[in-house]
Structure formats: C-alpha cells, structure tokens
Design an enzyme around this catalytic site. Structure first.
Site, PDB file in Angstrom:
ATOM      1  N   LYS A   1       0.855  -1.187   0.000  1.00 24.60           N
ATOM      2  CA  LYS A   1       0.000   0.000   0.000  1.00 24.60           C
ATOM      3  C   LYS A   1       0.889   1.234   0.000  1.00 24.60           C
ATOM      4  CE  LYS A   1      -3.711  -2.144   2.743  1.00 24.60           C
ATOM      5  NZ  LYS A   1      -4.491  -2.051   4.004  1.00 24.60           N
TER       6      LYS A   1
ATOM      7  N   ASP B   1       4.295   0.041  14.850  1.00 23.47           N
ATOM      8  CA  ASP B   1       2.978  -0.217  15.452  1.00 23.47           C
ATOM      9  C   ASP B   1       3.059  -0.359  16.971  1.00 23.47           C
ATOM     10  OD1 ASP B   1       1.721  -0.242  13.006  1.00 23.47           O
ATOM     11  OD2 ASP B   1       0.751  -2.172  13.317  1.00 23.47           O
TER      12      ASP B   1
ATOM     13  N   GLU C   1      -3.874   6.783  10.047  1.00 21.81           N
ATOM     14  CA  GLU C   1      -2.516   6.353  10.370  1.00 21.81           C
ATOM     15  C   GLU C   1      -1.488   6.984   9.443  1.00 21.81           C
ATOM     16  OE1 GLU C   1      -2.596   1.919  11.773  1.00 21.81           O
ATOM     17  OE2 GLU C   1      -4.257   2.209  10.375  1.00 21.81           O
TER      18      GLU C   1
ATOM     19  N   HIS D   1     -10.089  -0.016  18.177  1.00 17.46           N
ATOM     20  CA  HIS D   1      -9.791  -0.155  16.748  1.00 17.46           C
ATOM     21  C   HIS D   1     -10.392  -1.480  16.288  1.00 17.46           C
ATOM     22  CE1 HIS D   1      -7.025   0.264  13.155  1.00 17.46           C
ATOM     23  NE2 HIS D   1      -7.349  -1.020  13.091  1.00 17.46           N
ATOM     24  N   ILE D   2     -11.469  -1.392  15.494  1.00 14.64           N
ATOM     25  CA  ILE D   2     -12.195  -2.598  15.097  1.00 14.64           C
ATOM     26  C   ILE D   2     -12.256  -2.673  13.579  1.00 14.64           C
ATOM     27  CG2 ILE D   2     -14.281  -3.976  15.429  1.00 14.64           C
ATOM     28  CD1 ILE D   2     -14.992  -2.125  17.777  1.00 14.64           C
TER      29      ILE D   2
ATOM     30  N   ASN E   1     -10.736  -5.857  10.484  1.00 16.38           N
ATOM     31  CA  ASN E   1     -10.578  -7.311  10.469  1.00 16.38           C
ATOM     32  C   ASN E   1      -9.703  -7.719  11.648  1.00 16.38           C
ATOM     33  OD1 ASN E   1     -11.097  -9.892   9.252  1.00 16.38           O
ATOM     34  ND2 ASN E   1      -8.958  -9.919   8.602  1.00 16.38           N
ATOM     35  N   GLY E   2      -8.654  -6.908  11.898  1.00 18.88           N
ATOM     36  CA  GLY E   2      -7.900  -7.016  13.136  1.00 18.88           C
ATOM     37  C   GLY E   2      -8.517  -6.072  14.154  1.00 18.88           C
TER      38      GLY E   2
ATOM     39  N   ASP F   1     -16.655 -10.444   6.897  1.00 15.05           N
ATOM     40  CA  ASP F   1     -17.204  -9.099   6.726  1.00 15.05           C
ATOM     41  C   ASP F   1     -18.434  -8.950   7.620  1.00 15.05           C
ATOM     42  OD1 ASP F   1     -18.644  -6.803   5.731  1.00 15.05           O
ATOM     43  OD2 ASP F   1     -17.439  -6.906   3.905  1.00 15.05           O
TER      44      ASP F   1
END
EC number: 2.7.2.1
Length: 421
Positions: free
Chosen positions: A14, A148, A387, A208-209, A211-212, A283
């Site tokens: 990315k 992180d 971020e 922080h919700i 997929n992780g 999802d």
C-alpha cells in the site's frame, strides 16, 4: 514537500503520497497479489478515474518499482520524477523494546528491526523486504520507520509482563507489546481535542475494530494497557483471529486432531474469530445481514463480539479510573452502528448514555461523530483513523529535526484549527 508512506504486507504494497505544504493526499493505491501471481496495481488520484494495471511482481522490489513508475507516469502519475519525494515512511509492525518512537532508517536500525522479526514472523519480514527494496530504488531519499508497537512502550511492567517463567521474558522477549499504535495515537489525540482538554488530562479507551481488532487503555494521554499481546492474536474477537482463549485449547486440539504447532497457529490466526463462529463470513456486513434473516451462528458471532467489547470497556475503566471517553475507529468501528450499539447499550450505570439516533447516523468514514447524549458523563465518539497522517507528521518532523517522541511532539491534528482533508 511530498512524503510517501509505504505499508508492505506479505502479498501487498500500500502507498500514499501526501503533499505536506498543501495538507492533501495527492495519490494513493495498492499493489496486490505480490509474489503469489496475477499481481496488479490500483492507483487513485483525487478527481480522476482509478487506474489499474496488471503486471507480474515476483517480489516486493518489483512491486515498489511498479509504484514508482506509476506515480511518475506521464499519463496517470502525479510526479515528474521520484526526486520530488522528500522522504519515505515505512510501517513496521514490531519494534520490540528497542524502538519507542519513529526513527530514521540506517543500517543499524534495519539490523535492529531484523533482530526482532522472530516476534512478528508474519509481518516484519515483508516490512523489512519493503524497506530494503525502497532504499535500493530510492537511495538518495531519507527513509523513516514508524512502529505499530511504539505507542504502547509506556505500559508499566505489571501490564506488559505475563505470569510465566521470568526467563522467558529475559531470554526470548515474551511480553505484551500491542499493535495498531499509530491508530490509537491518532484517535486519542482527536478525542482529547473534541473533549476540549489536553491529552495528558484525559482518560480514554480506544477501540480499533477492523478485520484485526485491538483496544487500548489510555491514561493521562499514554498507553497503559492494550489487548493485543506478544502477537496480534491475543485480545478481542477478530475477523479470522480467535482473540482470548484458554491457553490449554491449542495443546488439547493438537492431540485431538493430530495438528502440528504450525497448523494450530494457522487455525487460530486464519480460521477462527468471526469466521470460525459463522463458518462463512468475516465481513461484518454479511454477518449482520444474515443474522437479521435468522442465521443463529451469525447472530451468535455478533453477540460474542459485542460481549467481549463490553467486557474490555469495563476492565479498562477499572484500570484507568475516571473515564472521559470511548472511541470507536477503523472499518467496523466507524461503520458498524449495530455492533457499537450492542457493545455500549446498558452501560448507563458507568456513565455511558447511548443516543441511538446519533449512533445510527454515524455511518461514514469522513466525519467525527458523538454518539452519546449531550449529558452523558462519558462521551463516546466515532473517529475515522488516519494512520498515514501520523506517518507523514513523524517523517516531516524527523526531517526538520523537531521530533522527539509521540508523547512530547505536538501533532497538527491535536490542535483546535485542524481540518480533516
């Protein structure tokens, strides 16, 4: 000043280009299916149609080279040459105990990152490959590592140590590190701004919700506890990760189903969580849709996730004392009104008074929203994370020699005149 942010995953790269002087994103995109084959780039420029090109990228160097050629392309690019990039910021998932803030990358820093890659064997190796490739392709440009784990290095020993033999920590670094640090930093600073108080006077729980999933207890502006641990597997229920379970379960199932350590690790990381309960979905939109149609396992997955969220709010409130705010962020946190409602309904006794109409209306990734009543003693906000902006500000400050660490540095987004672009 143009800053490039790079986030290299196991099979993706990315990127984002940020014009610091104009405070705008000029381009962003992703190279997908790196290494695995049939790779392609999707390049986005505001005001233009998205550009997509299929090109084989057998490694991260080829992917980053494709990014450079795309952003400097005469037709679809936004730069005349790579020389217009002032610096590159690299996301590094794990910095161990050595890195408590963002740093300029040199050979010593890179070697230190390699020294802790055993702590994040799925994440750090592609981060390192991306750094090495970018430095080789852009050798004249400064490179900066943003970790992180850095935000959580303020946790006290009683929060980060596990009750296991102490020499595991001394010899192997076994302790809680935490992740999603830049996201927790950004939204906690924004929440303090919305509260109208200095961050060092605020007690906030950030959730922080995506997929992780990870939550953070922030007391006086610094992280004092977080749900993810030695690895991103611990903590809340996630899309494919189990989160907290009885530690004896892996050994039990290894014996029952003759699984290897690698196989059980894969099950807990890739086949558990929401996917494990529903058997089909990660999802949350799919889960909510099918729960509404009467699918018991989808409803159960939502109930389990919301119950765990509620438990962590209570636990962290006990840990940090008087609570000022709870913040939901990331894809599900920002868009999942139903999950937010299930997580915070019935918490009036601890000062959280949900406004259901406000919560239902907070379904956008472009706006900060208050979802509790005006008189709620504890405020609950939905704050879109950014971020990449943290990356950019750290990089610019390091270039200018004004960066110290995330606790003392004054971020632009923590100021009253900040306008989200």
């Amino acid at each position: 000043m143009i800053i490039m942010a790079l986030n290299c995953g196991s099979s993706s790269v990315k990127y984002q280009l940020f014009d610091w002087d104009k405070k705008v994103v000029v381009a962003k995109g992703m190279v997908e299916r790196v290494i695995v084959g049939d790779s392609y780039i999707v390049h986005e420029v505001p005001g233009r149609d998205n550009y997509k090109l299929e090109q084989d990228c057998p490694d991260h160097r080829a992917a980053i080279d494709l990014v450079i050629r795309t952003v400097t392309d005469r037709e679809c690019g936004v730069l005349q040459s790579v020389a217009e990039i002032s610096a590159v910021g690299h996301r590094v998932v794990h910095g161990g105990e050595k890195f408590t803030c963002s740093v300029r990358i040199d050979d010593d820093v890179l070697n230190a990152v390699k020294d802790v890659q055993h702590l994040a064997p799925l994440h750090n190796p592609p981060n390192i490959e991306g750094i090495e490739a970018a430095r080789a392709l852009m050798p004249a440009i400064p490179h900066v590592a943003i970790f992180d784990t850095a935000f959580h290095q303020t946790m006290p020993e009683h929060a980060f140590l596990y009750p296991v033999p102490y020499d595991w920590y001394e010899n192997h670094g076994v302790r809680r590190y935490g992740f999603h640090g830049t996201s927790h930093l950004y939204v906690s600073k924004r929440a303090a701004m919305l509260l109208g108080k200095p961050a060092e006077q605020c007690n906030i729980i950030t959730m922080h919700i995506g997929n992780g999933v990870s939550h953070c207890a922030i007391k006086g502006g610094v992280s004092v506890d977080t749900t993810m641990g030695l690895t991103p597997l611990e903590g809340a229920v996630m899309g494919t990760r189990s989160g907290d379970i009885d530690p004896a379960i892996p050994a039990f199932m290894m014996q029952k189903e003759n699984l290897s350590a690698k196989e059980i690790d894969s099950v807990l990381n890739k086949k558990s969580g929401i996917l494990g309960i529903t058997g089909r979905y990660t999802d949350r939109r799919d889960v909510i849709e099918h729960a509404a149609k009467g699918d018991h396992r989808c409803q159960l997955a939502l109930d389990i996730e919301a119950y765990r969220l509620k438990k962590y709010i209570g636990a962290y409130m006990a840990a940090i004392g008087k609570l000022d705010a709870v913040v939901f962020t990331a894809g599900v946190g920002e868009m999942g009104a139903a999950i937010r409602e299930k997580a915070i309904e019935g918490l009036e006794h601890i000062g959280i008074h949900l406004d259901r109409e406000r919560n239902a209306g907070a379904m956008t990734r472009k706006r900060e929203s208050l979802i509790t009543t005006d008189d709620s003693p504890v405020k609950v906000y939905v704050i879109p994370t950014d971020e990449e902006l943290v990356f950019t500000e750290d990089v610019v400050a390091i270039l200018n020699g004004t960066y110290t660490d995330h606790m003392q540095f004054e971020y632009s987004f923590a100021k009253p005149d900040f306008v989200r672009t």
